[in-house]
Design a protein around this motif. Structure first.
Motif, PDB file in Angstrom:
ATOM      1  N   LEU A  23       0.721  -1.288  -0.125  1.00  0.00           N
ATOM      2  CA  LEU A  23       0.133   0.043   0.050  1.00  0.00           C
ATOM      3  C   LEU A  23       0.856   1.400   0.048  1.00  0.00           C
ATOM      4  N   SER A  24       1.818   1.362   0.655  1.00  0.00           N
ATOM      5  CA  SER A  24       3.128   2.250   0.471  1.00  0.00           C
ATOM      6  C   SER A  24       3.732   2.528  -0.562  1.00  0.00           C
ATOM      7  N   ILE A  25       3.746   1.479  -1.613  1.00  0.00           N
ATOM      8  CA  ILE A  25       4.330   1.665  -2.868  1.00  0.00           C
ATOM      9  C   ILE A  25       3.275   2.271  -3.859  1.00  0.00           C
ATOM     10  N   VAL A  26       2.015   1.845  -3.638  1.00  0.00           N
ATOM     11  CA  VAL A  26       0.764   2.590  -4.328  1.00  0.00           C
ATOM     12  C   VAL A  26       0.519   3.590  -3.941  1.00  0.00           C
ATOM     13  N   GLY A  27       0.493   4.080  -2.717  1.00  0.00           N
ATOM     14  CA  GLY A  27       0.490   5.552  -2.245  1.00  0.00           C
ATOM     15  C   GLY A  27       1.538   6.394  -2.786  1.00  0.00           C
ATOM     16  N   GLY A  28       2.887   5.961  -2.804  1.00  0.00           N
ATOM     17  CA  GLY A  28       4.117   6.665  -3.294  1.00  0.00           C
ATOM     18  C   GLY A  28       3.694   7.007  -4.844  1.00  0.00           C
ATOM     19  N   ALA A  29       3.345   6.012  -5.507  1.00  0.00           N
ATOM     20  CA  ALA A  29       3.305   6.346  -6.707  1.00  0.00           C
ATOM     21  C   ALA A  29       2.131   7.201  -7.072  1.00  0.00           C
ATOM     22  N   ALA A  30       1.123   7.388  -6.353  1.00  0.00           N
ATOM     23  CA  ALA A  30      -0.034   8.072  -6.622  1.00  0.00           C
ATOM     24  C   ALA A  30       0.335   9.671  -6.310  1.00  0.00           C
ATOM     25  N   ILE A  31       1.018   9.718  -5.048  1.00  0.00           N
ATOM     26  CA  ILE A  31       1.619  11.023  -4.721  1.00  0.00           C
ATOM     27  C   ILE A  31       2.660  11.733  -5.551  1.00  0.00           C
ATOM     28  N   LEU A  32       3.505  10.907  -6.009  1.00  0.00           N
ATOM     29  CA  LEU A  32       4.438  11.310  -7.184  1.00  0.00           C
ATOM     30  C   LEU A  32       3.724  11.642  -8.223  1.00  0.00           C
ATOM     31  N   ALA A  33       2.811  10.872  -8.751  1.00  0.00           N
ATOM     32  CA  ALA A  33       2.124  11.458 -10.020  1.00  0.00           C
ATOM     33  C   ALA A  33       1.247  12.841  -9.721  1.00  0.00           C
ATOM     34  N   ARG A  34       0.826  12.919  -8.493  1.00  0.00           N
ATOM     35  CA  ARG A  34      -0.025  14.212  -8.126  1.00  0.00           C
ATOM     36  C   ARG A  34       1.028  15.502  -8.188  1.00  0.00           C
ATOM     37  N   LEU A  35       2.234  15.147  -7.424  1.00  0.00           N
ATOM     38  CA  LEU A  35       3.224  16.180  -7.324  1.00  0.00           C
ATOM     39  C   LEU A  35       3.914  16.445  -8.743  1.00  0.00           C
ATOM     40  N   ARG A  36       4.099  15.769  -9.634  1.00  0.00           N
ATOM     41  CA  ARG A  36       4.732  15.833 -10.904  1.00  0.00           C
ATOM     42  C   ARG A  36       3.795  15.805 -12.193  1.00  0.00           C
ATOM     43  N   ALA A  37       2.659  16.424 -11.724  1.00  0.00           N
ATOM     44  CA  ALA A  37       1.679  16.314 -13.008  1.00  0.00           C
ATOM     45  C   ALA A  37       1.945  16.957 -14.010  1.00  0.00           C
ATOM     46  N   ALA A  38       2.869  18.049 -14.228  1.00  0.00           N
ATOM     47  CA  ALA A  38       3.310  18.392 -15.392  1.00  0.00           C
ATOM     48  C   ALA A  38       4.330  17.650 -16.195  1.00  0.00           C
TER      49      ALA A  38
END
Length: 99
Positions: A23-38
């Motif tokens: 779940l941490s891996i999935v959450g990390g991928a989601a957070i990274l996608a949100r922070l790097r939207a550009a």
């Protein structure tokens, strides 16, 4: 109070640890996608792959717990998937930072 000869407690703790890690891996991928939207157009594939691997490990850990209760042999696919997912997230972030 649990006794030391109870075989279910260690297996259950291990399964829960695998689930938390996945779940941490999935959450990390989601957070990274949100922070790097550009940069999401470039990072979408590795982040999606990391999220899918994390979800696979989550479901694999549940099945692994059931198999260990029945004393079946386990493979090394889940640790390999978590390693690959972590590497994909790290490489995606490195690419985004250097860009």
């Amino acid at each position: 109070m649990a006794t030391f000869d109870d075989p279910g407690i260690a297996n259950e703790r291990t399964a829960l640890a695998w689930q938390r890690t996945a779940l941490s891996i999935v959450g990390g991928a989601a957070i990274l996608a949100r922070l790097r939207a550009a940069d999401l157009a470039v990072l979408a594939v590795p982040l999606a792959l990391a999220a899918m691997l994390g979800l696979w490990v989550l479901f694999e850990s549940r099945g692994r717990y059931r198999r260990t209760v029945r004393a079946e042999r386990r493979g090394g696919r889940a640790p390999a998937a978590l390693t690959l997912a972590t590497a994909l997230i790290a490489l995606s972030e490195l690419f985004a930072l250097l860009r």
